[in-house]
Every structure is written in structure tokens, then in C-alpha cells.
Design a protein around this motif. Sequence first.
Motif, short mmCIF file in Angstrom:
data_model
loop_
_atom_site.label_atom_id
_atom_site.label_comp_id
_atom_site.label_asym_id
_atom_site.label_seq_id
_atom_site.Cartn_x
_atom_site.Cartn_y
_atom_site.Cartn_z
N ILE A 1 -34.30 4.12 -38.80
CA ILE A 1 -34.04 4.74 -40.29
C ILE A 1 -35.32 5.36 -40.78
N ILE A 2 -36.34 4.56 -40.68
CA ILE A 2 -37.72 5.11 -41.06
C ILE A 2 -38.15 6.57 -40.61
N THR A 3 -38.05 6.55 -39.28
CA THR A 3 -38.12 8.10 -38.49
C THR A 3 -37.36 9.11 -38.85
N GLY A 4 -35.91 8.47 -39.37
CA GLY A 4 -35.08 9.65 -39.61
C GLY A 4 -34.29 9.80 -38.49
N PHE A 5 -34.27 8.95 -37.45
CA PHE A 5 -33.30 9.04 -36.34
C PHE A 5 -31.95 8.58 -36.84
N LEU A 6 -31.74 7.60 -37.76
CA LEU A 6 -30.57 7.37 -38.21
C LEU A 6 -30.35 7.22 -39.61
N ASN A 7 -29.48 7.50 -40.28
CA ASN A 7 -29.29 7.43 -41.91
C ASN A 7 -28.82 6.02 -42.44
N PRO A 8 -29.26 5.69 -43.41
CA PRO A 8 -28.88 4.34 -43.94
C PRO A 8 -27.38 4.43 -44.42
N SER A 9 -26.73 3.47 -44.38
CA SER A 9 -25.35 3.23 -45.09
C SER A 9 -25.54 3.30 -46.37
N GLU A 10 -26.49 2.45 -46.95
CA GLU A 10 -26.92 2.12 -48.38
C GLU A 10 -28.38 2.05 -48.61
N GLY A 11 -28.94 2.24 -49.56
CA GLY A 11 -30.16 2.12 -49.91
C GLY A 11 -31.04 3.45 -49.58
N GLU A 12 -32.39 3.49 -49.63
CA GLU A 12 -33.12 4.47 -49.26
C GLU A 12 -34.28 4.30 -48.68
N VAL A 13 -35.20 5.05 -47.86
CA VAL A 13 -36.46 4.94 -47.61
C VAL A 13 -37.17 5.99 -48.04
N LEU A 14 -38.40 6.01 -48.51
CA LEU A 14 -39.27 7.15 -49.07
C LEU A 14 -40.60 6.87 -48.15
N VAL A 15 -41.03 8.02 -47.62
CA VAL A 15 -42.15 8.20 -47.07
C VAL A 15 -43.12 9.23 -47.48
N ASP A 16 -44.04 8.72 -48.39
CA ASP A 16 -45.06 9.34 -49.28
C ASP A 16 -44.23 9.97 -50.34
N GLY A 17 -43.20 9.31 -50.92
CA GLY A 17 -42.39 9.55 -51.93
C GLY A 17 -41.34 10.64 -51.60
N LEU A 18 -41.07 10.93 -50.42
CA LEU A 18 -40.12 11.81 -49.81
C LEU A 18 -38.85 10.86 -49.33
N ASN A 19 -37.66 11.29 -49.62
CA ASN A 19 -36.50 10.70 -49.03
C ASN A 19 -36.15 11.24 -47.73
N THR A 20 -35.96 10.06 -46.54
CA THR A 20 -35.76 10.53 -45.32
C THR A 20 -34.46 11.32 -45.19
N ILE A 21 -33.66 11.27 -45.93
CA ILE A 21 -32.33 11.85 -45.74
C ILE A 21 -32.30 13.28 -46.44
N ASP A 22 -33.06 13.55 -47.49
CA ASP A 22 -33.52 14.96 -48.04
C ASP A 22 -34.66 15.65 -47.48
N ASN A 23 -35.55 14.98 -46.91
CA ASN A 23 -36.69 15.72 -46.23
C ASN A 23 -36.98 15.23 -44.78
N PRO A 24 -35.89 15.37 -43.97
CA PRO A 24 -36.33 14.68 -42.48
C PRO A 24 -37.35 15.57 -41.73
N ILE A 25 -37.27 16.83 -42.00
CA ILE A 25 -38.41 17.63 -41.07
C ILE A 25 -39.80 17.25 -41.57
N GLU A 26 -39.93 17.17 -42.65
CA GLU A 26 -41.30 16.96 -43.29
C GLU A 26 -41.65 15.61 -42.84
N ILE A 27 -40.91 14.71 -43.18
CA ILE A 27 -41.18 13.29 -42.64
C ILE A 27 -41.36 13.02 -41.24
N LYS A 28 -40.56 13.59 -40.32
CA LYS A 28 -40.84 13.53 -38.98
C LYS A 28 -42.15 14.10 -38.60
N SER A 29 -42.84 15.15 -39.25
CA SER A 29 -44.18 15.75 -38.90
C SER A 29 -45.17 14.61 -39.28
#
Length: 315
Positions: free
Chosen positions: A47-75
Motif C-alpha cells: 500500500i505504501i508503494t502504491g501497488f495496492l490501494n487501502p480499503s480505508e484510511g490513507e498513506v501520505l508520502v512527503d504529504g502526498l496521498n498514495t491514491i491521488d499521486n501514485p506516479i510521483e510517489i513511486k518516483s
Amino acid sequence: MISVKNLVKSYGHGKPAVKGVTFTIGKGEIVGLLGPNGAGKSTIMKIITGFLNPSEGEVLVDGLNTIDNPIEIKSKIGYLPEKSPMYQDMIVYEYLKFISEIRGISNEKADDAIQSMIKLVALEKVASKRISELSNGYKKRVGLASAMIHDPEILILDEPTAGLDPNQIIMFRKILRKLSEKKTIILSTHVLSEIEAMCEKVIIINNGEKVADNSIQELMKTYDKEQFIDFVVEGESLLSIEDEISQIKGAWKIEFEKKEGKNQFRFKALISEGSDFEKNLKSNSNNWKLVSSEIKKANLEEIFLKLTSQGEDNV
């Protein structure tokens, strides 16, 4: 750097694999993510890597949500799964070139990036060989090089030393120590000595729930009353000895450790302070005799067993 908030992941209609997990990992931290098989560790990492989406809750990487910003987070992330998928027929250098293209590294910079990775993880001897010809140790190094080719800020490593022999494990630890000087690292492994050697803090997951989140030093202080008895017994039959010893009251877990000699066997009994186990041990021998016993302070392994035990076996 990484913020996990009330994370839930369900597969189908069964029980959630992850149940409301919350934690934060700061920039430059090296964190051990621990738990028994099936606890939910790999799901959290995916989920942190963006390979899966969470059913509930959220993961932020540098303030970016993994669902809304998958490409930037993967970089920002390099991910080495336990079984790293690689094209076995490709030559090592060609494979790293292929990964650099996928990562969007320009042709002008790709060769430097590849050579840097080859040097870092010591692939010089095999750079012109096919991946199928490599040992498990070298395949792990190729996987690590491919995960880092884009110079990510974060490394997520799932059982990076699984299947390696002792010499390969030593080499891999040296590589990780180099990386730990510049990267935020999440390391998941069942080898607790690696966690103690590498990590500043641990997050322990059991049955999809967080049961610990602290520095190793603070965790040891929290459970400073936990102990274990290291004892050796002598007898003819290990099976009958094990059966008898498992009935002795006062320990919440008893484990056979190893043979010490032809008829001598070492055990470990995990106890809490004030336990009567040692007294009961000395008065319960039938088919065996007690050779030695010593009470020791619990280390990370015993604390891990305490936190992830399904129940108290013998108290």
C-alpha cells in the motif's frame, strides 16, 4: 516522510488483513517492520508503494496521498519484494538499462546510474551474465540495484536476505549499512538480529494490528520485566523430555533450542518476573536431569514472541 493513518485493507468479504494501523516514519529513519507470517506486513508495504490501494484510511508520502499521486510517489520509492520479478534471460547490464528506461532516466544519465549501482552492490563480476545464471545472492543484488537505479529517497525491502547463505547475508548487510547513511529504509525480515543491527526503531504487526511502535531501546525498557530461563537437561529421548517439560507451569512459552551433546538438550522458557518456573523445573524431572539453568533478560526476540504469541501456553 511517511504517514500511515487508520489503514484498513480487506480482500473480499473475509476478515481485514490490516485493521486500523497508524504510524509515522521520519526522514532518514531505518525502521524494522516485524510480524509473523500473515500478519499484514507485506500488505502494508504494498500500500505504501502504491501497488495496492487501502480499503480505508490513507498513506501520505512527503504529504502526498498514495491514491491521488501514485506516479510521483513511486518516483520517491525503491521497492524490493521478497520474490523480485526479473527477466531471467536478460543480461544483468541490459536488465538494469531496461529498468532505467522504465524509470524515465535519460540515455545520457543511464550509463552513469547503472555503473554506480553495479559498483555499490558489487556486480562487476556478473554484469555481462544472464540473470538465470546467477546465484540467489547475486540475484538479490540485481533486484536491489534495480530498486535503487533512480536514486529514491525511500527504500522498502521485504525479506531481502531470504534464501541467502551466511556469506551472502554478511555482504548484503554491508550494502544496507551503506544505504542507511542516506536513505529512509523500511526493512521487513524474520531475522531479528538484522533488525537489531540495522534499525533504530521497530513496528510490530500481529493479526493485522499494530502491537508495538517504538525505538528498540524504549521497547526493551517497556518490557524490562520479561525474562527467559536458558537451561540444559540430560536424558535419553528428546521427544519424551519435550513432552514433560511442556507441562511445567510458570512459563508462557517453552522452546527447544539445540542439542548440546549426545544426550544433552538446551531449552528456553520465556517467563515474567516472579515466575515459579525455575522452581518447578528443578522439582519435576522424571526421565531427565537438569544440568544447568540461568535467568536472562529478554531481548528483542523474546519481546517479539511475547507480543505476537497467540496465547499463554503454560502459565
